[in-house]
Motif scaffolding. Sequence first.
Motif, short mmCIF file in Angstrom:
data_model
loop_
_atom_site.label_atom_id
_atom_site.label_comp_id
_atom_site.label_asym_id
_atom_site.label_seq_id
_atom_site.Cartn_x
_atom_site.Cartn_y
_atom_site.Cartn_z
N GLU A 42 0.81 -1.12 -0.22
CA GLU A 42 -0.03 -0.08 -0.10
C GLU A 42 1.00 1.13 0.03
O GLU A 42 0.52 2.19 -0.88
CB GLU A 42 -0.88 -0.02 1.10
CG GLU A 42 -2.13 -0.98 0.97
CD GLU A 42 -2.81 -0.77 2.16
OE1 GLU A 42 -3.97 -0.02 2.22
OE2 GLU A 42 -3.04 -1.61 3.25
N ARG A 43 2.08 1.24 0.86
CA ARG A 43 2.97 2.58 0.86
C ARG A 43 3.57 2.58 -0.44
O ARG A 43 3.64 3.62 -1.06
CB ARG A 43 3.81 2.14 2.01
CG ARG A 43 5.05 3.48 2.23
CD ARG A 43 5.87 3.16 3.05
NE ARG A 43 6.47 1.77 3.08
CZ ARG A 43 7.74 1.33 2.12
NH1 ARG A 43 8.06 2.42 1.52
NH2 ARG A 43 8.28 0.38 2.25
N ILE A 44 3.92 1.52 -1.30
CA ILE A 44 4.65 1.65 -2.41
C ILE A 44 3.77 2.14 -3.52
O ILE A 44 4.03 3.12 -4.20
CB ILE A 44 5.22 0.41 -2.76
CG1 ILE A 44 6.54 0.10 -2.13
CG2 ILE A 44 5.70 0.32 -4.39
CD1 ILE A 44 7.07 -1.24 -2.14
N ALA A 45 2.39 1.71 -3.70
CA ALA A 45 1.39 1.91 -4.46
C ALA A 45 1.14 3.46 -4.37
O ALA A 45 0.79 4.20 -5.27
CB ALA A 45 0.05 1.53 -4.32
N GLY A 46 0.89 4.14 -3.18
CA GLY A 46 0.76 5.43 -2.98
C GLY A 46 1.91 6.20 -3.63
O GLY A 46 1.73 7.18 -3.99
N ASN A 47 3.17 5.75 -3.29
CA ASN A 47 4.27 6.67 -3.53
C ASN A 47 4.57 6.72 -4.92
O ASN A 47 5.30 7.59 -5.53
CB ASN A 47 5.64 6.14 -2.56
CG ASN A 47 5.57 6.50 -1.30
OD1 ASN A 47 4.89 7.33 -0.93
ND2 ASN A 47 6.40 5.79 -0.74
N ILE A 48 4.33 5.62 -5.51
CA ILE A 48 4.63 5.46 -7.08
C ILE A 48 3.51 5.83 -7.99
O ILE A 48 3.78 5.98 -9.32
CB ILE A 48 4.90 3.76 -7.32
CG1 ILE A 48 5.86 3.66 -8.53
CG2 ILE A 48 3.74 2.98 -7.57
CD1 ILE A 48 6.45 2.42 -8.65
N LYS A 49 2.34 6.24 -7.43
CA LYS A 49 1.22 6.72 -8.42
C LYS A 49 1.77 7.70 -9.42
O LYS A 49 1.48 7.81 -10.65
CB LYS A 49 0.07 6.93 -7.50
CG LYS A 49 -1.11 6.93 -8.20
CD LYS A 49 -2.42 6.96 -7.15
CE LYS A 49 -2.49 8.19 -6.69
NZ LYS A 49 -3.73 8.34 -6.24
#
Length: 110
Positions: A42-49
Motif C-alpha cells: 500500500e505504501r509503495i502504491a501510494g508513492n509510485i502513483k
Amino acid sequence: MAHFITKLASDFFIAFGIVLGGSLLGGISAVIFLESPSFTMERIAGNIKIWAMVAAVGGTIDPLRVIESNFLEGYLSPAIKQILFFISAFIGAHLGFLLIQWICKSPGKS
C-alpha cells in the motif's frame, strides 16, 4: 483518431501496470525481509502513483510544454489531447492503487 485512442489506452495500461507491478514486487521483497507485505504494498502504491503517470505520458517535462505552447498559440486541440493523455494515465495509476488497496484489505478491516 485510431492513434489517439491507442495512445489513451496505452497510457492507461502503462500507468496501471507500473503501480500494480511495482507494488507486487515490493510485496515480494517485504516477504523476503520479513516485513508486512500489505503495508509495504500500500505504501509503495501510494508513492509510485505520480511516477507511473509521468512514465506513461513520456517521462519528461515535454508533455507539459506541449500543453503550454499550443495553448498560448491558440491551438486547443493538441493541448486538450495532451490533457486527456494525463487524465488517462491518472485513471490507470489510481485504479492500480485502488486494486492494491483492495488486495491488501484484511477481512477484519472495513
